[in-house]
Design a protein around this motif. Structure first.
Motif, PDB file in Angstrom:
ATOM      1  N   THR A   1       3.116  15.788   2.438  1.00  0.00           N
ATOM      2  CA  THR A   1       2.735  15.721   1.027  1.00  0.00           C
ATOM      3  C   THR A   1       2.171  14.343   0.681  1.00  0.00           C
ATOM      4  O   THR A   1       1.117  14.226   0.048  1.00  0.00           O
ATOM      5  N   ILE A   2       2.877  13.294   1.104  1.00  0.00           N
ATOM      6  CA  ILE A   2       2.454  11.935   0.779  1.00  0.00           C
ATOM      7  C   ILE A   2       1.202  11.557   1.567  1.00  0.00           C
ATOM      8  O   ILE A   2       0.293  10.902   1.035  1.00  0.00           O
ATOM      9  N   ASN A   3       1.129  11.981   2.810  1.00  0.00           N
ATOM     10  CA  ASN A   3      -0.075  11.683   3.602  1.00  0.00           C
ATOM     11  C   ASN A   3      -1.313  12.326   2.972  1.00  0.00           C
ATOM     12  O   ASN A   3      -2.386  11.715   2.901  1.00  0.00           O
ATOM     13  N   ARG A   4      -1.171  13.551   2.506  1.00  0.00           N
ATOM     14  CA  ARG A   4      -2.295  14.244   1.872  1.00  0.00           C
ATOM     15  C   ARG A   4      -2.678  13.545   0.569  1.00  0.00           C
ATOM     16  O   ARG A   4      -3.867  13.352   0.281  1.00  0.00           O
ATOM     17  N   PHE A   5      -1.687  13.165  -0.225  1.00  0.00           N
ATOM     18  CA  PHE A   5      -1.953  12.454  -1.485  1.00  0.00           C
ATOM     19  C   PHE A   5      -2.700  11.150  -1.214  1.00  0.00           C
ATOM     20  O   PHE A   5      -3.688  10.823  -1.886  1.00  0.00           O
TER      21      PHE A   5
ATOM     22  N   ALA B   1       0.837  -1.201   0.000  1.00  0.00           N
ATOM     23  CA  ALA B   1       0.000   0.000   0.000  1.00  0.00           C
ATOM     24  C   ALA B   1       0.872   1.251   0.000  1.00  0.00           C
ATOM     25  O   ALA B   1       0.593   2.224  -0.736  1.00  0.00           O
ATOM     26  N   PHE B   2       1.920   1.256   0.795  1.00  0.00           N
ATOM     27  CA  PHE B   2       2.808   2.412   0.849  1.00  0.00           C
ATOM     28  C   PHE B   2       3.586   2.561  -0.457  1.00  0.00           C
ATOM     29  O   PHE B   2       3.754   3.670  -0.974  1.00  0.00           O
ATOM     30  N   ALA B   3       4.053   1.428  -1.022  1.00  0.00           N
ATOM     31  CA  ALA B   3       4.781   1.477  -2.294  1.00  0.00           C
ATOM     32  C   ALA B   3       3.889   2.022  -3.406  1.00  0.00           C
ATOM     33  O   ALA B   3       4.324   2.837  -4.228  1.00  0.00           O
ATOM     34  N   ALA B   4       2.634   1.593  -3.440  1.00  0.00           N
ATOM     35  CA  ALA B   4       1.692   2.079  -4.450  1.00  0.00           C
ATOM     36  C   ALA B   4       1.415   3.569  -4.276  1.00  0.00           C
ATOM     37  O   ALA B   4       1.259   4.312  -5.254  1.00  0.00           O
ATOM     38  N   THR B   5       1.364   4.014  -3.027  1.00  0.00           N
ATOM     39  CA  THR B   5       1.117   5.427  -2.753  1.00  0.00           C
ATOM     40  C   THR B   5       2.239   6.304  -3.279  1.00  0.00           C
ATOM     41  O   THR B   5       2.001   7.286  -4.001  1.00  0.00           O
ATOM     42  N   LEU B   6       3.484   5.969  -2.941  1.00  0.00           N
ATOM     43  CA  LEU B   6       4.600   6.796  -3.400  1.00  0.00           C
ATOM     44  C   LEU B   6       4.736   6.733  -4.914  1.00  0.00           C
ATOM     45  O   LEU B   6       4.974   7.747  -5.575  1.00  0.00           O
ATOM     46  N   SER B   7       4.561   5.540  -5.496  1.00  0.00           N
ATOM     47  CA  SER B   7       4.645   5.400  -6.949  1.00  0.00           C
ATOM     48  C   SER B   7       3.564   6.235  -7.641  1.00  0.00           C
ATOM     49  O   SER B   7       3.825   6.874  -8.666  1.00  0.00           O
ATOM     50  N   GLY B   8       2.355   6.229  -7.092  1.00  0.00           N
ATOM     51  CA  GLY B   8       1.285   7.038  -7.664  1.00  0.00           C
ATOM     52  C   GLY B   8       1.589   8.513  -7.610  1.00  0.00           C
ATOM     53  O   GLY B   8       1.334   9.260  -8.571  1.00  0.00           O
TER      54      GLY B   8
ATOM     55  N   TRP C   1      -4.541  10.349   1.403  1.00  0.00           N
ATOM     56  CA  TRP C   1      -5.873  10.595   1.937  1.00  0.00           C
ATOM     57  C   TRP C   1      -6.837  11.035   0.839  1.00  0.00           C
ATOM     58  O   TRP C   1      -7.968  10.549   0.746  1.00  0.00           O
ATOM     59  N   LEU C   2      -6.389  11.920  -0.053  1.00  0.00           N
ATOM     60  CA  LEU C   2      -7.251  12.379  -1.126  1.00  0.00           C
ATOM     61  C   LEU C   2      -7.614  11.244  -2.078  1.00  0.00           C
ATOM     62  O   LEU C   2      -8.753  11.161  -2.558  1.00  0.00           O
ATOM     63  N   ASN C   3      -6.665  10.365  -2.348  1.00  0.00           N
ATOM     64  CA  ASN C   3      -6.961   9.228  -3.226  1.00  0.00           C
ATOM     65  C   ASN C   3      -7.878   8.226  -2.537  1.00  0.00           C
ATOM     66  O   ASN C   3      -8.737   7.612  -3.169  1.00  0.00           O
ATOM     67  N   PHE C   4      -7.725   8.082  -1.226  1.00  0.00           N
ATOM     68  CA  PHE C   4      -8.624   7.186  -0.480  1.00  0.00           C
ATOM     69  C   PHE C   4     -10.043   7.731  -0.534  1.00  0.00           C
ATOM     70  O   PHE C   4     -11.008   6.994  -0.754  1.00  0.00           O
ATOM     71  N   LEU C   5     -10.196   9.031  -0.349  1.00  0.00           N
ATOM     72  CA  LEU C   5     -11.526   9.632  -0.428  1.00  0.00           C
ATOM     73  C   LEU C   5     -12.112   9.464  -1.831  1.00  0.00           C
ATOM     74  O   LEU C   5     -13.311   9.223  -1.983  1.00  0.00           O
ATOM     75  N   GLY C   6     -11.246   9.573  -2.859  1.00  0.00           N
ATOM     76  CA  GLY C   6     -11.730   9.384  -4.215  1.00  0.00           C
ATOM     77  C   GLY C   6     -12.239   7.989  -4.481  1.00  0.00           C
ATOM     78  O   GLY C   6     -13.191   7.767  -5.244  1.00  0.00           O
ATOM     79  N   LYS C   7     -11.617   6.991  -3.832  1.00  0.00           N
ATOM     80  CA  LYS C   7     -12.033   5.605  -4.037  1.00  0.00           C
ATOM     81  C   LYS C   7     -13.369   5.303  -3.376  1.00  0.00           C
ATOM     82  O   LYS C   7     -14.139   4.482  -3.857  1.00  0.00           O
ATOM     83  N   ILE C   8     -13.675   5.989  -2.257  1.00  0.00           N
ATOM     84  CA  ILE C   8     -14.907   5.669  -1.560  1.00  0.00           C
ATOM     85  C   ILE C   8     -16.022   6.665  -1.852  1.00  0.00           C
ATOM     86  O   ILE C   8     -17.150   6.504  -1.419  1.00  0.00           O
ATOM     87  N   GLY C   9     -15.663   7.744  -2.614  1.00  0.00           N
ATOM     88  CA  GLY C   9     -16.650   8.770  -2.897  1.00  0.00           C
ATOM     89  C   GLY C   9     -17.625   8.388  -4.005  1.00  0.00           C
ATOM     90  O   GLY C   9     -17.489   7.403  -4.674  1.00  0.00           O
TER      91      GLY C   9
END
Length: 312
Positions: free
Chosen positions: A298-302, A275-282, A304-312
Motif C-alpha cells: 500500500t505504502i509503496n504504491r502510494f 522521505a519515508f516519514a513524509a510518505t507515511l504521513s502523506g 510511487w504514484l506521488n513520485f510520478l505525479g511530481k515528475i509528470g
C-alpha cells in the motif's frame, strides 16, 4: 517499506482514548497512534497507559489486539473512566479537541514491570499531554531515569500544560518533536527574540537544554530535522495530497522517522529517513483517522504514484 521484524523494541507512554468524530468513534491518543505505526513498520512497541474497567476500556483493549499493538503494559483502573475526546473538524479540515479530565491515563503507574520494559527498549516515546496530572508525571519521571533513548512528542492542548513542565521535559529528551506553532510557544517561554529564524530558535533550544536532535513539522510545508552531531538542519517537503483529515499525521511521521532513525543493522541517511516519514504521513493525511489499515505494498504504491505525479 518492508513489513518485517527489525529487531528493535520501543515503549510509548501516555494517553489512550476514543476520539468521538463526526463519522463515529475511533481509537486515538498520540502515543497509541505512534505505537500502532511502529508495530506496522516492524518495531515491537508496547503501549504503556491506563484504561477504565468499563466497556469503553475493554473495547479499546480488544481493538489494540486486533490492530497488532501489544497490550502487556495496559493498566486497568477501577476508579476512573476510559478517556474520550470530542473531535471537531472545520471546513478547512483543521482539527480541535475537547479532552475530558480526569481519566484513567492520568493515573499511570510505573512499577517493576513497567521499569523493566523501558530499560530493555531501544527507545522510549512519551507525550507531553499525559503529564498534565501529577500521578502520571511522577511515573514518567521514574521511567525517564532508566530509558536509553528518550523521545518527547510535544502536544500542547490548552489548558493541560505549563511552561515549566514542558521545559523540564525538553531538558530530559534526546529527541524533541514539535510542530511550528509549538516551537513558537517554546521560543516565547525561552524569551528568545521574535526576529530569530526557526533554525536559530532551535539551535538555541538545543544548546540551552542539551538536546541532541529536534524534529519540527510544518504540515503541508514538510519538516526539518536538526541534529547537533554534524551541526546540520535538513528540510524535506511534504507530499501534495488530498487531505481527508490531519488526525495522527504527525504521529505517523514520528513513527516512520524513528523506524529508520533507530535502525541497528545499517546506517540510514537523513534524506531517506525524512522521505519515508513524509510518505507515511502523506498516506495518513489522505486517509480517514489516525490508524488506517495498510501494508508494505500500500505504502509503496502510494509513494510511487506521488513520485510520478511530481515528475509528470
Amino acid at each position: 517499506m518492508k513489513n518485517e521484524n527489525l529487531g528493535i523494541r520501543a515503549v510509548c507512554f501516555g494517553e489512550v482514548l476514543w476520539d468521538n468524530l463526526p463519522t463515529g468513534r475511533k481509537l486515538g491518543g498520540a502515543p497509541l497512534n505512534v505505537a500502532y505505526h511502529l508495530n506496522k513498520l516492524g518495531v515491537f512497541t508496547e503501549i504503556l497507559s491506563r484504561m477504565g474497567s468499563d466497556d469503553a476500556g475493554r473495547d479499546l483493549r480488544d481493538l489494540c489486539v486486533e490492530l497488532g499493538v501489544p497490550t502487556t503494559l495496559l493498566q486497568w483502573d477501577e476508579a476512573h473512566a476510559t478517556s474520550t475526546v470530542e473531535v471537531h473538524i472545520d471546513e478547512k479540515r483543521d482539527v480541535t479537541y475537547e479532552i475530558v479530565f480526569p481519566v484513567a491515563w492520568d493515573f499511570i503507574e510505573a512499577d517493576e514491570r513497567e521499569i523493566s520494559a523501558v530499560e530493555q527498549a531501544d527507545f522510549f516515546v512519551f507525550g507531553s499531554l499525559s503529564t498534565r496530572h501529577t500521578p502520571s508525571y511522577a511515573s514518567l519521571q521514574r521511567l525517564l531515569g532508566v530509558a536509553q533513548y528518550k523521545v518527547l512528542d510535544i502536544n500542547l492542548r490548552a489548558p493541560f500544560y505549563t511552561k515549566e513542565r514542558i521545559l523540564d521535559l525538553i531538558a530530559a529528551a534526546d529527541l524533541v518533536k514539535m510542530n511550528a506553532e509549538e516551537l513558537a510557544f517554546v521560543s516565547e517561554w525561552m524569551e528568545l527574540p521574535s526576529s530569530l529564524t526557526d533554525r536559530e530558535k532551535v539551535a538555541m533550544l538545543m544548546q540551552r537544554y542539551a538536546v541532541p536532535e529536534v524534529l519540527v513539522t510544518y504540515g503541508a510545508d514538510g519538516a526539518v530535522y536538526h541534529a547537533q552531531a554534524g551541526g546540520f538542519s535538513y528540510h524535506f517537503p511534504a507530499w501534495k495530497v488530498e487531505v481527508q483529515d490531519t488526525i495522527g499525521s504527525g504521529d505517523s511521521f514520528l513513527a516512520a522517522f524513528l523506524s529508520l532513525r533507530c535502525q541497528q543493522e545499517r546506517e540510514v541517511s537523513p534524506e531517506e529517513i525524512l522521505a519515508f516519514a513524509a510518505t507515511l504521513s502523506g498516506f495518513v493525511t489522505q486517509s480517514n483517522g489516525a490508524c488506517p489499515v495498510y501494508d508494505a505494498s500500500t505504502i509503496n504504491r502510494f509513494q510511487w504514484l506521488n513520485f510520478l505525479g511530481k515528475i509528470g
